[in-house]
Scaffold this motif. Structure first.
Motif, PDB file in Angstrom:
ATOM      1  N   SER A 103      33.987 -11.718 -55.420  1.00 40.65           N
ATOM      2  CA  SER A 103      33.426 -10.712 -54.516  1.00 40.65           C
ATOM      3  C   SER A 103      34.463  -9.624 -54.230  1.00 40.65           C
ATOM      4  N   LYS A 104      34.159  -8.402 -54.682  1.00 37.32           N
ATOM      5  CA  LYS A 104      35.089  -7.292 -54.425  1.00 37.32           C
ATOM      6  C   LYS A 104      35.040  -6.895 -52.953  1.00 37.32           C
ATOM      7  N   VAL A 105      33.885  -7.096 -52.301  1.00 39.64           N
ATOM      8  CA  VAL A 105      33.794  -6.805 -50.871  1.00 39.64           C
ATOM      9  C   VAL A 105      34.767  -7.727 -50.131  1.00 39.64           C
ATOM     10  N   ILE A 142      35.715   9.564 -58.316  1.00 44.48           N
ATOM     11  CA  ILE A 142      35.569   8.558 -57.270  1.00 44.48           C
ATOM     12  C   ILE A 142      35.052   7.283 -57.937  1.00 44.48           C
ATOM     13  N   VAL A 143      35.425   6.136 -57.371  1.00 44.79           N
ATOM     14  CA  VAL A 143      35.156   4.876 -58.078  1.00 44.79           C
ATOM     15  C   VAL A 143      34.106   4.061 -57.334  1.00 44.79           C
ATOM     16  N   ILE A 144      33.099   3.592 -58.084  1.00 47.69           N
ATOM     17  CA  ILE A 144      32.012   2.801 -57.493  1.00 47.69           C
ATOM     18  C   ILE A 144      31.999   1.433 -58.178  1.00 47.69           C
ATOM     19  N   LYS A 145      32.077   0.380 -57.367  1.00 46.18           N
ATOM     20  CA  LYS A 145      32.178  -0.979 -57.939  1.00 46.18           C
ATOM     21  C   LYS A 145      31.122  -1.899 -57.357  1.00 46.18           C
ATOM     22  N   CYS A 146      30.542  -2.711 -58.220  1.00 48.60           N
ATOM     23  CA  CYS A 146      29.637  -3.769 -57.741  1.00 48.60           C
ATOM     24  C   CYS A 146      30.442  -4.843 -57.042  1.00 48.60           C
ATOM     25  N   GLY A 154      30.940  -3.632 -64.151  1.00 49.15           N
ATOM     26  CA  GLY A 154      30.483  -3.196 -62.838  1.00 49.15           C
ATOM     27  C   GLY A 154      31.334  -2.147 -62.152  1.00 49.15           C
ATOM     28  N   VAL A 155      32.152  -1.400 -62.924  1.00 47.93           N
ATOM     29  CA  VAL A 155      32.971  -0.345 -62.325  1.00 47.93           C
ATOM     30  C   VAL A 155      32.587   0.989 -62.953  1.00 47.93           C
ATOM     31  N   ILE A 156      32.214   1.950 -62.107  1.00 46.30           N
ATOM     32  CA  ILE A 156      31.843   3.270 -62.623  1.00 46.30           C
ATOM     33  C   ILE A 156      32.787   4.307 -62.029  1.00 46.30           C
ATOM     34  N   VAL A 186      32.963   1.667 -52.566  1.00 45.28           N
ATOM     35  CA  VAL A 186      33.259   3.031 -53.021  1.00 45.28           C
ATOM     36  C   VAL A 186      34.714   3.278 -52.660  1.00 45.28           C
ATOM     37  N   GLU A 187      35.536   3.631 -53.669  1.00 42.84           N
ATOM     38  CA  GLU A 187      36.967   3.774 -53.366  1.00 42.84           C
ATOM     39  C   GLU A 187      37.597   4.972 -54.033  1.00 42.84           C
ATOM     40  N   GLU A 188      38.778   5.327 -53.531  1.00 38.85           N
ATOM     41  CA  GLU A 188      39.494   6.476 -54.084  1.00 38.85           C
ATOM     42  C   GLU A 188      40.000   6.151 -55.484  1.00 38.85           C
ATOM     43  N   PHE A 189      40.113   7.178 -56.304  1.00 39.88           N
ATOM     44  CA  PHE A 189      40.638   7.042 -57.657  1.00 39.88           C
ATOM     45  C   PHE A 189      42.158   7.037 -57.587  1.00 39.88           C
ATOM     46  N   LEU A 190      42.771   6.027 -58.211  1.00 40.88           N
ATOM     47  CA  LEU A 190      44.237   5.928 -58.188  1.00 40.88           C
ATOM     48  C   LEU A 190      44.816   6.509 -59.466  1.00 40.88           C
ATOM     49  N   GLU A 191      45.904   7.261 -59.319  1.00 41.83           N
ATOM     50  CA  GLU A 191      46.609   7.816 -60.482  1.00 41.83           C
ATOM     51  C   GLU A 191      47.769   6.885 -60.828  1.00 41.83           C
ATOM     52  N   VAL A 193      49.919   4.327 -64.034  1.00 38.62           N
ATOM     53  CA  VAL A 193      49.752   3.512 -65.236  1.00 38.62           C
ATOM     54  C   VAL A 193      49.391   2.095 -64.805  1.00 38.62           C
ATOM     55  N   GLU A 194      48.498   1.479 -65.586  1.00 36.55           N
ATOM     56  CA  GLU A 194      48.042   0.139 -65.203  1.00 36.55           C
ATOM     57  C   GLU A 194      48.937  -0.940 -65.787  1.00 36.55           C
ATOM     58  N   ALA A 195      49.043  -2.041 -65.082  1.00 33.83           N
ATOM     59  CA  ALA A 195      49.729  -3.225 -65.621  1.00 33.83           C
ATOM     60  C   ALA A 195      49.009  -4.462 -65.116  1.00 33.83           C
ATOM     61  N   HIS A 215      44.345  -2.752 -73.055  1.00 37.99           N
ATOM     62  CA  HIS A 215      43.739  -1.475 -73.470  1.00 37.99           C
ATOM     63  C   HIS A 215      42.233  -1.695 -73.419  1.00 37.99           C
ATOM     64  N   LYS A 216      41.592  -1.192 -72.365  1.00 37.79           N
ATOM     65  CA  LYS A 216      40.211  -1.614 -72.095  1.00 37.79           C
ATOM     66  C   LYS A 216      39.160  -0.826 -72.857  1.00 37.79           C
ATOM     67  N   ARG A 217      39.463   0.439 -73.202  1.00 36.80           N
ATOM     68  CA  ARG A 217      38.436   1.232 -73.891  1.00 36.80           C
ATOM     69  C   ARG A 217      38.319   0.810 -75.352  1.00 36.80           C
ATOM     70  N   VAL A 287      46.961  -2.584 -55.712  1.00 38.40           N
ATOM     71  CA  VAL A 287      46.111  -3.545 -56.426  1.00 38.40           C
ATOM     72  C   VAL A 287      44.788  -2.871 -56.797  1.00 38.40           C
ATOM     73  N   ILE A 288      44.440  -2.897 -58.081  1.00 38.16           N
ATOM     74  CA  ILE A 288      43.113  -2.422 -58.513  1.00 38.16           C
ATOM     75  C   ILE A 288      42.115  -3.573 -58.372  1.00 38.16           C
ATOM     76  N   GLU A 289      42.542  -4.731 -58.819  1.00 38.39           N
ATOM     77  CA  GLU A 289      41.643  -5.891 -58.734  1.00 38.39           C
ATOM     78  C   GLU A 289      42.439  -7.182 -58.827  1.00 38.39           C
ATOM     79  N   TYR A 290      41.825  -8.233 -58.314  1.00 36.11           N
ATOM     80  CA  TYR A 290      42.318  -9.591 -58.522  1.00 36.11           C
ATOM     81  C   TYR A 290      41.345 -10.301 -59.463  1.00 36.11           C
TER      82      TYR A 290
HETATM   83  P1  AMP Z   1      38.206  -3.500 -62.410  1.00 36.84           P
HETATM   84  O1  AMP Z   1      37.027  -4.242 -62.963  1.00 36.84           O
HETATM   85  O2  AMP Z   1      38.245  -3.373 -60.930  1.00 36.84           O
HETATM   86  O3  AMP Z   1      39.491  -3.914 -63.052  1.00 36.84           O
HETATM   87  O4  AMP Z   1      38.068  -2.014 -62.980  1.00 36.84           O
HETATM   88  C1  AMP Z   1      38.015  -1.757 -64.368  1.00 36.84           C
HETATM   89  C2  AMP Z   1      38.894  -0.584 -64.701  1.00 36.84           C
HETATM   90  O5  AMP Z   1      38.468   0.569 -63.967  1.00 36.84           O
HETATM   91  C3  AMP Z   1      40.348  -0.764 -64.308  1.00 36.84           C
HETATM   92  O6  AMP Z   1      41.069  -1.445 -65.288  1.00 36.84           O
HETATM   93  C4  AMP Z   1      40.811   0.647 -64.153  1.00 36.84           C
HETATM   94  O7  AMP Z   1      41.094   1.219 -65.420  1.00 36.84           O
HETATM   95  C5  AMP Z   1      39.595   1.340 -63.603  1.00 36.84           C
HETATM   96  N1  AMP Z   1      39.675   1.431 -62.134  1.00 36.84           N
HETATM   97  C6  AMP Z   1      39.147   0.568 -61.236  1.00 36.84           C
HETATM   98  N2  AMP Z   1      39.396   0.962 -59.976  1.00 36.84           N
HETATM   99  C7  AMP Z   1      40.112   2.108 -60.073  1.00 36.84           C
HETATM  100  C8  AMP Z   1      40.673   3.008 -59.117  1.00 36.84           C
HETATM  101  N3  AMP Z   1      40.518   2.839 -57.813  1.00 36.84           N
HETATM  102  N4  AMP Z   1      41.332   4.088 -59.589  1.00 36.84           N
HETATM  103  C9  AMP Z   1      41.479   4.305 -60.904  1.00 36.84           C
HETATM  104  N5  AMP Z   1      40.970   3.502 -61.861  1.00 36.84           N
HETATM  105  C10 AMP Z   1      40.284   2.417 -61.450  1.00 36.84           C
END
Ligand code: AMP
Ligand code: GLY
Length: 429
Positions: A103-105, A142-146, A154-156, A186-191, A193-195, A215-217, A287-290
């Motif tokens: 649950s992201k909420v 802007i980022v929208i997540k289920c 589920g991330v747009i 609904v969350e802010e877009f982070l600038e 590099v991901e790790a 490399h997700k794409r 943290v983008i996600e756990y």
């Molecule tokens: P997640 O499923 O939350 O990992 O999101 C999938 C991908 O969306 C992440 O690996 C990031 O590339 C991108 N992403 C998710 N949230 C953000 C955010 N707040 N800002 C920028 N990119 C994001």
């Protein structure tokens, strides 16, 4: 010791390979497993990874000493709870702790409660309120997540208001992700590099593995659709000691402490998806996600660098004595290139014969979606193989991984040609 591994992808192949190296492991089973895993473990294809009754039944049948649950779905569904109740020690969080991914909420509110740095956000279950918030923020992307699990889809990331509006309506009203999309973040877009940092934890001690970059794409230059992951390098070149210390103090330790305080003690592998940016002279990590598990394909690049016996670590996690175990890493670099079926992550065909596997000399090939048919390996999934090579530096590892990948072929096969390329220049050579 008899070990049962639950799952059937490249990650599970890498986990089984690590167990195979342990002198303590005398019998290895995997359910469902796949073609490649069947070379090193007894596979049980009739038992799907989400089949909790099936897993408990199989653990009884083979008299398993330990069960290692790898994927997210069975963990969030409570497979570890059920295995423990049946008397089988299991690696992985119980359902109440797996909620950190489920649950992201929950995970966003958890980070807020414990002052763990993450993107600013609000949660919504109602379209009007979500759209009003997006308008008031007026900041794009802007980022929208289920809220729930959505197979990584589920991330747009909306570039403007009309895209955001379409996403919100399709999820909250159109049922695009079913019950997973009843609530959204609904969350802010982070600038930055991901790790990815994977970490072993017994709920009290946390031991971070070397950072990696997925490399997700689907296509080169980060174009195309989001996938489960098309390739990994490890270690992440820019993830310095300074950043590692910041993460340990502000993210990793507060996370396991916070979960324990809330009665959700997490035992297993915790996945931190991080955005590494900067404010002025200082690194700034959020943290983008756990995730409540090992990443895939990250595991295929990270575990080959582990020098300590995975069986010893697993039992230390289960018995809550991780602090007593020194965990050693080889210090080498690794690169994993994923070969996928034409059309992935959308529609693709399977059943094509894979050739060239016998010619591989400088890499290990983890099977993600394959099966054995009349003694030959054929494709059986979107992501088919992960080709992992090690080197003294990233350039060497990538060179080997790509030379070996070029030897393998099947109808419609494709892979990214630029794994690690953007980071290689920064790596120590
Ligand atoms: P997640 O499923 O939350 O990992 O999101 C999938 C991908 O969306 C992440 O690996 C990031 O590339 C991108 N992403 C998710 N949230 C953000 C955010 N707040 N800002 C920028 N990119 C994001
Ligand atoms: N590679 C991303 C994940 O395992 O979630």
């Amino acid at each position: 010791m008899k070990i049962l591994v639950i799952g059937g992808g490249g990650r599970e192949h890498a986990v089984c390979a690590a167990f195979k190296n342990s002198p303590k492991v005398t019998e290895l089973h995997c359910a469902p497993g796949n073609g490649g895993i069947s070379e090193i473990a007894a596979c049980h294809p009739e038992i799907k990874a989400t089949d909790i009754d099936g897993a408990v039944g199989l653990a009884h049948e083979i008299n398993a000493d330990y069960v290692f649950v790898a994927p997210d779905d069975p963990l969030t569904l409570g497979m570890v709870d059920r295995l423990e109740a049946a008397g089988f020690p299991a690696f992985g969080p119980r359902a109440n702790a797996a909620v950190i991914e489920g649950s992201k909420v929950f995970s966003k509110a958890f980070m807020k409660r414990h002052n763990i740095p993450t993107a600013l956000y609000e949660t919504f279950s109602e379209t009007g309120a979500a759209l009003a918030y997006i308008k008031s923020r007026n900041s794009y992307p802007i980022v929208i997540k289920c809220d729930g699990l959505a197979l990584g889809k589920g991330v747009i990331i909306a570039q403007n208001f009309p895209e955001a509006e379409e996403a919100v309506i399709s999820i909250l009203e159109g049922g695009k992700f079913g019950a997973s999309g009843k609530e959204i973040v609904v969350e802010e877009f982070l600038e930055g590099v991901e790790a990815t940092v994977l970490a072993f934890t017994d709920g009290k001690t946390i031991s971070a593995m070397p950072a990696s970059i997925d490399h997700k794409r689907a296509l080169d230059n980060n174009e195309g659709l989001n996938t489960g992951g098309m390739g990994v390098i490890c270690p992440a070149p820019y993830y310095t000691e300074e950043i590692a210390e910041i993460c340990m103090k502000t993210i990793f330790e507060p996370t396991i402490r916070g979960l324990a305080e809330e009665g959700k003690t997490f035992k297993g592998c915790l996945y931190f998806g991080l955005m590494v940016g900067s404010t002025g002279f200082s690194p700034c990590v959020k943290v983008i996600e756990y995730n409540c598990r090992f990443g895939d394909p990250e595991t295929q690049a990270v575990l080959p660098l582990l020098e300590t016996d995975l069986f010893e670590i697993m039992t230390a996690v289960i018995d809550e004595r991780l602090a007593e175990i020194p965990i050693k890493w080889s210090g080498k670099s690794s690169a994993c290139v994923v070969m996928a079926s034409g059309g992935y992550p959308e529609k693709y065909e399977t059943g094509f014969e894979i050739s060239g596997l016998g010619d591989i000399s400088e890499a290990v090939v983890y099977h993600a979606g394959t099966k054995l048919s009349s003694g030959k390996y054929v494709t059986a999934g979107g992501r088919v193989l992960g080709i992992t090579a090690l080197g003294e530096n990233l350039g060497e590892a990538l060179g080997k991984a790509y030379r070996e990948t070029a030897k393998i072929s099947f109808n419609g096969a494709f892979y990214r040609k630029d794994i690690g390329a953007a980071h290689c220049k920064k790596a120590k050579t």
